[in-house]
Design an enzyme around this catalytic site. Structure first.
Site, PDB file in Angstrom:
ATOM      1  CG  MET A 175      -1.432  -1.271   1.558  1.00 13.35           C
ATOM      2  SD  MET A 175      -2.438  -1.305   2.718  1.00 13.35           S
ATOM      3  CE  MET A 175      -1.937  -1.245   3.985  1.00 13.35           C
ATOM      4  N   GLY A 176       1.726   1.200  -0.079  1.00 16.64           N
ATOM      5  CA  GLY A 176       2.840   2.391  -0.482  1.00 16.64           C
ATOM      6  C   GLY A 176       3.140   2.959   0.937  1.00 16.64           C
ATOM      7  N   GLY A 225       2.184   1.111   4.339  1.00 14.21           N
ATOM      8  CA  GLY A 225       2.819   0.046   4.469  1.00 14.21           C
ATOM      9  C   GLY A 225       1.932  -1.264   3.205  1.00 14.21           C
ATOM     10  N   GLY A 271       8.999  -3.435  -4.402  1.00  9.79           N
ATOM     11  CA  GLY A 271       8.067  -5.042  -4.329  1.00  9.79           C
ATOM     12  C   GLY A 271       8.295  -5.865  -4.943  1.00  9.79           C
ATOM     13  CG  ASP A 272      10.327  -6.771  -7.812  1.00  7.61           C
ATOM     14  OD1 ASP A 272       9.081  -7.252  -8.037  1.00  7.61           O
ATOM     15  OD2 ASP A 272      11.552  -5.658  -8.853  1.00  7.61           O
TER      16      ASP A 272
END
Length: 317
Positions: free
Chosen positions: A223-224, A227, A253-254
């Protein structure tokens, strides 16, 4: 416990650092680098950085292999990529450190022929003899069926393997129908999947729980700055990172997927998985190079992550 990541449409990342980047104007760059990229390749890289045994497969263009082959050799990553005609695509990432933002320009990539798809299936079958976890990550190549990830998930589940899916659009929609072990959409991808806006943490949790009803064991929603939400059958947790100076969001994200896998293979509690996944992501965004910081730095980040219970009862380690 060995891990394989699958990158069907990898890309060489051309990262250009330009402070105060402006469109429709002449910009002067401060630095530029080329890195072997692709979501699955990134996940494998971060896992290798932290001592995990990891293999990679998918498709690579045979005309510009050197950057990948050097990278896999340096990281001690087991290379099972299928070589196909053409050049692996290059994606451009414009990193504006001054404004803490990144602009991505992604190219379409190569389309594998039917014989390439068959060779990939054979490689995955071979890897399933020694690997317990598989990460399917990134976009599909152009002109292949949107059900390709679903086909691979079904193949792996028949062998009793555990699968993490991190993709978007129709590939994600088709993939969740065959119930991978874990899915990791971001908030935009989850909204697209559910067809509705999701504002509150409660709404996001409810949408994640709809996916669990199909047999998925864990849903992680990034959610950026808010968190990430971690939802399994018993529990929903929100992990919030500390405030840090963001140098690049490329691969954040990875890194979160890599940290999640690192926790899952250790059979850590959900809260510890959430801390570790968030720490990996923090480790990535706080530096410009494509590796994670030292383990003691990651451990410090993990201790700084705030985890709160949204619902249910947390599982013990």
């Amino acid at each position: 416990m060995n891990i394989t990541t699958v990158s069907l449409n990898p890309a060489i990342d051309q990262t250009v650092q330009i402070n105060d980047f402006r469109t429709n104007a002449v910009n002067r760059g401060q630095a530029m680098q080329f890195n072997a990229g692709g979501k699955g390749v990134n996940v494998a890289s971060f896992l290798a950085d932290t001592g995990h045994v990891v293999a990679v497969t998918g498709f690579l263009g045979e005309e510009n292999l050197e950057i990948y082959e050097r990278f896999f050799a340096r990281k001690h990553i087991d290379d099972h990529f299928v070589r196909i005609p053409g050049s692996t695509r290059t994606n451009v990432k414009i990193v504006d450190e001054a404004n803490q933002c990144t602009t991505d320009i992604n190219m379409p990539g190569l389309t594998p022929a039917p014989e390439g798809l068959q060779t990939l299936s054979s490689e995955i079958e071979q890897l399933a003899t020694s690997c317990d976890w598989f990460v399917l990550a990134g976009a599909l190549p152009p002109a292949v069926s949107a059900t390709l990830y679903a086909t691979i998930i079904t193949q792996l589940k028949a062998r009793g393997k555990r699968v993490v899916l991190d993709t978007s659009g129709e590939a994600l929609r088709q993939g969740v129908l065959v119930s991978p072990t874990v899915v990791k959409p971001n908030i935009d991808e989850l909204q697209q999947l559910t067809g509705r806006m999701l504002g509150s943490e409660s709404e996001i949790e409810q949408a994640a729980r709809q996916l669990l009803k199909g047999g998925i064991e864990l849903v992680v929603v990034s959610m950026g700055e808010r968190g990430a939400l971690f939802v399994d059958q018993e529990t929903a947790l929100v992990a919030v990172p500390p405030t840090v100076t963001v140098k690049s969001t490329v691969g954040a994200g990875d890194a979160m997927v890599a940290g999640l896998i690192a926790g899952l293979v250790q059979e850590a509690s959900l809260s510890d998985c959430a801390r570790l996944a968030t720490a990996f992501s923090l480790g990535r965004i706080t530096q410009l190079n494509s590796s994670l910081p030292a383990p003691d730095v990651l451990q410090t980040y993990a201790q700084q992550v705030s985890v709160h219970l949204l619902s249910g009862v947390p599982r013990s380690a």
